[in-house]
Enzyme design. Structure first.
Site, PDB file in Angstrom:
ATOM      1  N   ARG A 118       0.805  -1.226   0.000  1.00  0.00           N
ATOM      2  CA  ARG A 118       0.000   0.000   0.000  1.00  0.00           C
ATOM      3  C   ARG A 118       0.838   1.275   0.000  1.00  0.00           C
ATOM      4  NH1 ARG A 118      -3.157  -2.868   3.779  1.00  0.00           N
ATOM      5  NH2 ARG A 118      -4.974  -3.806   2.758  1.00  0.00           N
ATOM      6  N   LYS A 140       2.798  12.055  -9.871  1.00  0.00           N
ATOM      7  CA  LYS A 140       1.832  11.309 -10.691  1.00  0.00           C
ATOM      8  C   LYS A 140       2.528  10.050 -11.185  1.00  0.00           C
ATOM      9  CE  LYS A 140      -1.341  14.718 -12.578  1.00  0.00           C
ATOM     10  NZ  LYS A 140      -1.901  15.256 -13.841  1.00  0.00           N
ATOM     11  N   GLU A 182       8.222  20.084 -23.103  1.00  0.00           N
ATOM     12  CA  GLU A 182       7.629  20.336 -21.778  1.00  0.00           C
ATOM     13  C   GLU A 182       8.260  21.574 -21.137  1.00  0.00           C
ATOM     14  OE1 GLU A 182       5.076  18.446 -20.964  1.00  0.00           O
ATOM     15  OE2 GLU A 182       5.465  16.335 -21.472  1.00  0.00           O
ATOM     16  N   LYS A 224       7.571  23.529 -11.876  1.00  0.00           N
ATOM     17  CA  LYS A 224       6.669  22.403 -11.597  1.00  0.00           C
ATOM     18  C   LYS A 224       6.462  22.243 -10.099  1.00  0.00           C
ATOM     19  CE  LYS A 224       4.890  18.038 -12.702  1.00  0.00           C
ATOM     20  NZ  LYS A 224       4.946  16.829 -13.491  1.00  0.00           N
ATOM     21  N   GLU A 234      -4.346  18.169  -8.294  1.00  0.00           N
ATOM     22  CA  GLU A 234      -5.025  18.696  -9.473  1.00  0.00           C
ATOM     23  C   GLU A 234      -6.493  19.028  -9.226  1.00  0.00           C
ATOM     24  OE1 GLU A 234      -3.548  17.038 -13.128  1.00  0.00           O
ATOM     25  OE2 GLU A 234      -5.412  17.530 -14.150  1.00  0.00           O
ATOM     26  N   ARG A 238      -3.083  22.912 -10.942  1.00  0.00           N
ATOM     27  CA  ARG A 238      -2.193  21.937 -11.574  1.00  0.00           C
ATOM     28  C   ARG A 238      -2.635  21.568 -12.983  1.00  0.00           C
ATOM     29  NH1 ARG A 238       0.805  16.609  -8.912  1.00  0.00           N
ATOM     30  NH2 ARG A 238       1.800  16.006 -10.846  1.00  0.00           N
ATOM     31  N   ASN A 242      -1.473  20.590 -18.173  1.00  0.00           N
ATOM     32  CA  ASN A 242      -2.012  19.802 -19.277  1.00  0.00           C
ATOM     33  C   ASN A 242      -2.080  20.577 -20.593  1.00  0.00           C
ATOM     34  OD1 ASN A 242      -2.427  17.532 -17.624  1.00  0.00           O
ATOM     35  ND2 ASN A 242      -4.329  18.427 -16.859  1.00  0.00           N
ATOM     36  N   HIS A 245      -1.795  18.934 -23.959  1.00  0.00           N
ATOM     37  CA  HIS A 245      -1.898  17.487 -23.740  1.00  0.00           C
ATOM     38  C   HIS A 245      -3.240  16.880 -24.135  1.00  0.00           C
ATOM     39  CE1 HIS A 245       1.942  17.949 -21.800  1.00  0.00           C
ATOM     40  NE2 HIS A 245       2.006  16.673 -21.484  1.00  0.00           N
ATOM     41  N   HIS A 249      -2.107  14.063 -26.367  1.00  0.00           N
ATOM     42  CA  HIS A 249      -2.329  12.650 -26.020  1.00  0.00           C
ATOM     43  C   HIS A 249      -3.095  11.922 -27.124  1.00  0.00           C
ATOM     44  CE1 HIS A 249      -1.740  12.894 -21.343  1.00  0.00           C
ATOM     45  NE2 HIS A 249      -0.612  12.661 -21.980  1.00  0.00           N
ATOM     46  N   HIS A 261       6.726  11.298 -26.628  1.00  0.00           N
ATOM     47  CA  HIS A 261       5.696  12.048 -25.904  1.00  0.00           C
ATOM     48  C   HIS A 261       5.856  13.563 -26.146  1.00  0.00           C
ATOM     49  CE1 HIS A 261       2.916  13.239 -22.755  1.00  0.00           C
ATOM     50  NE2 HIS A 261       3.868  13.980 -22.216  1.00  0.00           N
TER      51      HIS A 261
HETATM   52  N1  LIG Z   1       4.283  11.605 -14.231  1.00  0.00           N
HETATM   53  C1  LIG Z   1       4.286  12.742 -14.874  1.00  0.00           C
HETATM   54  O1  LIG Z   1       3.953  13.781 -14.321  1.00  0.00           O
HETATM   55  C2  LIG Z   1       4.713  12.752 -16.306  1.00  0.00           C
HETATM   56  C3  LIG Z   1       5.017  13.969 -16.917  1.00  0.00           C
HETATM   57  C4  LIG Z   1       5.481  13.943 -18.223  1.00  0.00           C
HETATM   58  C5  LIG Z   1       5.623  12.752 -18.898  1.00  0.00           C
HETATM   59  N2  LIG Z   1       5.301  11.590 -18.257  1.00  0.00           N
HETATM   60  C6  LIG Z   1       5.447  10.314 -18.957  1.00  0.00           C
HETATM   61  O2  LIG Z   1       6.813  10.139 -19.296  1.00  0.00           O
HETATM   62  C7  LIG Z   1       6.896   9.285 -20.433  1.00  0.00           C
HETATM   63  C8  LIG Z   1       7.857   9.864 -21.429  1.00  0.00           C
HETATM   64  O3  LIG Z   1       9.133   9.980 -20.831  1.00  0.00           O
HETATM   65  P1  LIG Z   1      10.461   9.917 -21.698  1.00  0.00           P
HETATM   66  O4  LIG Z   1      10.312  10.819 -22.840  1.00  0.00           O
HETATM   67  O5  LIG Z   1      11.567  10.102 -20.747  1.00  0.00           O
HETATM   68  O6  LIG Z   1      10.412   8.444 -22.321  1.00  0.00           O
HETATM   69  P2  LIG Z   1      11.200   7.093 -21.986  1.00  0.00           P
HETATM   70  O7  LIG Z   1      11.266   6.853 -20.543  1.00  0.00           O
HETATM   71  O8  LIG Z   1      10.584   6.051 -22.826  1.00  0.00           O
HETATM   72  O9  LIG Z   1      12.674   7.376 -22.534  1.00  0.00           O
HETATM   73  C9  LIG Z   1      12.854   7.635 -23.911  1.00  0.00           C
HETATM   74  C10 LIG Z   1      13.960   6.762 -24.510  1.00  0.00           C
HETATM   75  O10 LIG Z   1      15.219   7.204 -24.047  1.00  0.00           O
HETATM   76  C11 LIG Z   1      16.001   6.104 -23.606  1.00  0.00           C
HETATM   77  N3  LIG Z   1      16.867   6.647 -22.567  1.00  0.00           N
HETATM   78  C12 LIG Z   1      16.476   7.160 -21.375  1.00  0.00           C
HETATM   79  N4  LIG Z   1      17.526   7.716 -20.750  1.00  0.00           N
HETATM   80  C13 LIG Z   1      18.597   7.534 -21.546  1.00  0.00           C
HETATM   81  C14 LIG Z   1      19.962   7.905 -21.449  1.00  0.00           C
HETATM   82  N5  LIG Z   1      20.414   8.611 -20.410  1.00  0.00           N
HETATM   83  N6  LIG Z   1      20.796   7.549 -22.447  1.00  0.00           N
HETATM   84  C15 LIG Z   1      20.335   6.874 -23.519  1.00  0.00           C
HETATM   85  N7  LIG Z   1      19.036   6.541 -23.677  1.00  0.00           N
HETATM   86  C16 LIG Z   1      18.178   6.857 -22.701  1.00  0.00           C
HETATM   87  C17 LIG Z   1      15.024   5.079 -23.166  1.00  0.00           C
HETATM   88  O11 LIG Z   1      15.572   3.785 -23.253  1.00  0.00           O
HETATM   89  C18 LIG Z   1      13.879   5.285 -24.141  1.00  0.00           C
HETATM   90  O12 LIG Z   1      14.118   4.546 -25.314  1.00  0.00           O
HETATM   91  C19 LIG Z   1       5.492   9.149 -20.966  1.00  0.00           C
HETATM   92  O13 LIG Z   1       4.981   7.884 -20.616  1.00  0.00           O
HETATM   93  C20 LIG Z   1       4.724  10.248 -20.251  1.00  0.00           C
HETATM   94  O14 LIG Z   1       3.369   9.928 -20.078  1.00  0.00           O
HETATM   95  C21 LIG Z   1       4.848  11.576 -16.994  1.00  0.00           C
HETATM   96 ZN   LIG Z   2       3.734  15.652 -20.902  1.00  0.00          ZN
END
Ligand SMILES: NC(=O)c1ccc[n+]([C@@H]2O[C@H](COP(=O)([O-])OP(=O)(O)OC[C@H]3O[C@@H](n4cnc5c(N)ncnc54)[C@H](O)[C@@H]3O)[C@@H](O)[C@H]2O)c1
Ligand SMILES: [Zn+2]
Length: 359
Positions: A118, A140, A182, A224, A234, A238, A242, A245, A249, A261
């Protein structure tokens, strides 16, 4: 080392940003207290590249759980495999998950931590710009469902975030650039001076000058953190995060996650700006500045292939931010001044999409 604090009372935490900030991990774990075991949840690619460097900074490392890189992994099935791993490692209430990778690692690892017993504590070590400027901060966590992005999840704040820019060096330029969307988002919704800063530092940013990268990360985390501190769950403010988005999305889903993304968010921002301009809320000049900045940064402002507008409209209707079946989106009137629309029409979406294919 720059440190930004997320002010959430007992759930508050530090974000350490800079070169070699991994050295902040042992004292951080010490301060947390009671951590006897640490399970790392890592993107397999990131683990291959950097786990050797990270390991000496995790005194109580007990298990390393990998997943196949990419958004397609961000599922309940993958989280179930992590929970099996945590069970096998016998993580207890006072133990810790450490997420290592981009936003996918952080969202899934944080969600596994939220579910196990939990809720146990976790620390984020983000390795992408996307995760460093946005995903790793704010609590999140979650995974995708076939019906849409991030439909399953929990609010669960990390106990600390350590952004070591050394790990970012191996990031592909495409991934590096994607995360900048972002950053522009944060600037547009909160900080006009930071928007100007992007325009003035395009070369330094794309050249990944360490000082510029560190400044970019720190300013984003501060923005942020302030938004999240004001509205953790949110209930209001917050939602401005979005921006871009709702349509972003939809585009991400309808292109089968082939876009990053951040790339989908850039397209979403351009489209949603067109809605704002259409309503006379945003000036055409400001919308053009956003497009020009995205273009200068190497972000897309056009769709490679047109999307079926009706499919986009359907997707937007499914967006989890909606109430009562109307389409919601956040628009920017001017830098730092946002407005939430809860009555976006299908026709406005069609027009907005044409902004992504016309020239
Ligand atoms: N929780 C939140 O508030 C929030 C906010 C924004 C985005 N997100 C989420 O984040 C995700 C996107 O994140 P992302 O763009 O980091 O994608 P990701 O985690 O898939 O990373 C992108 C690519 O980069 C590679 N990679 C990562 N770090 C590396 C490094 N240092 N060297 C070489 N390769 C590397 C990974 O293997 C992957 O192929 C989405 O799922 C999105 O919904 C969440
Ligand atoms: Zn985003």
């Amino acid at each position: 080392v720059k440190t930004v604090t997320v002010e959430l009372g007992p759930r508050g935490y530090p974000i350490h940003i800079g070169a070699e900030t991994r050295s902040q991990l042992p004292p951080l774990l010490d301060r947390l207290g009671g951590v006897r075991k640490v399970a790392v949840i890592a993107d397999a690619r990131v683990a291959d590249l950097h786990l050797d460097t990270l390991e000496p900074c995790i005194p109580n490392l007990t298990a390393v759980l990998h997943f196949e890189p990419g958004e397609a992994s961000k599922s309940l099935a993958t989280v179930a495999s992590f929970l099996d791993g945590l069970a096998e490692a016998r993580l207890e209430r006072s133990d810790l998950v450490l997420t290592f990778g981009g936003g996918v690692a952080g969202d899934m690892g944080g969600f596994a931590a939220a579910c196990w017993l939990r809720g146990i504590r976790y620390v984020q070590v983000p390795t992408t710009i996307e995760a460093g400027v946005d995903a790793s901060v704010g609590g999140k966590t979650g995974v995708n469902h076939a019906a849409g992005k991030n439909l399953i999840g929990a609010f669960h704040q990390p106990s600390g975030v350590v952004i070591d820019i050394d790990f970012l060096e191996t990031l592909d330029q495409r991934d590096f650039i994607a995360g900048l969307a972002e950053s522009v988002k944060h600037a547009a919704i909160r900080d006009g001076a930071f928007f100007d800063w992007h325009e003035q530092h395009v070369k330094a940013i794309l050249g990944r000058k360490p000082d510029s990268v560190a400044e970019l990360l720190a300013r984003n985390c501060a923005i942020k953190a302030a938004v999240v501190a004001a509205d953790e769950r949110e209930a209001g403010l917050r939602a401005i995060l979005n921006y871009g988005h709702t349509i972003g999305h939809a585009i991400e889903r309808l292109t089968d996650y082939q876009l990053r993304h951040g790339e989908a968010v850039a397209l979403g921002i351009v489209a949603e700006n067109a809605i704002a301009v259409g309503r006379g809320l945003m000036s055409a000049a400001d919308a053009a500045r956003v497009r020009e900045l995205f273009t200068a940064l190497g972000l897309p402002v056009m769709l490679a292939e047109p999307l079926d507008p009706e499919a986009v409209i359907d997707r937007c209707r499914l967006d989890k931010k909606n109430r009562g079946g109307e389409i919601n989106c956040v628009v920017v009137r001017q830098w730092g001044a946002t407005e939430r629309l809860d009555d976006v029409t299908a026709e406005e979406i069609r027009t907005a999409l044409s902004a992504l294919s016309a020239n």
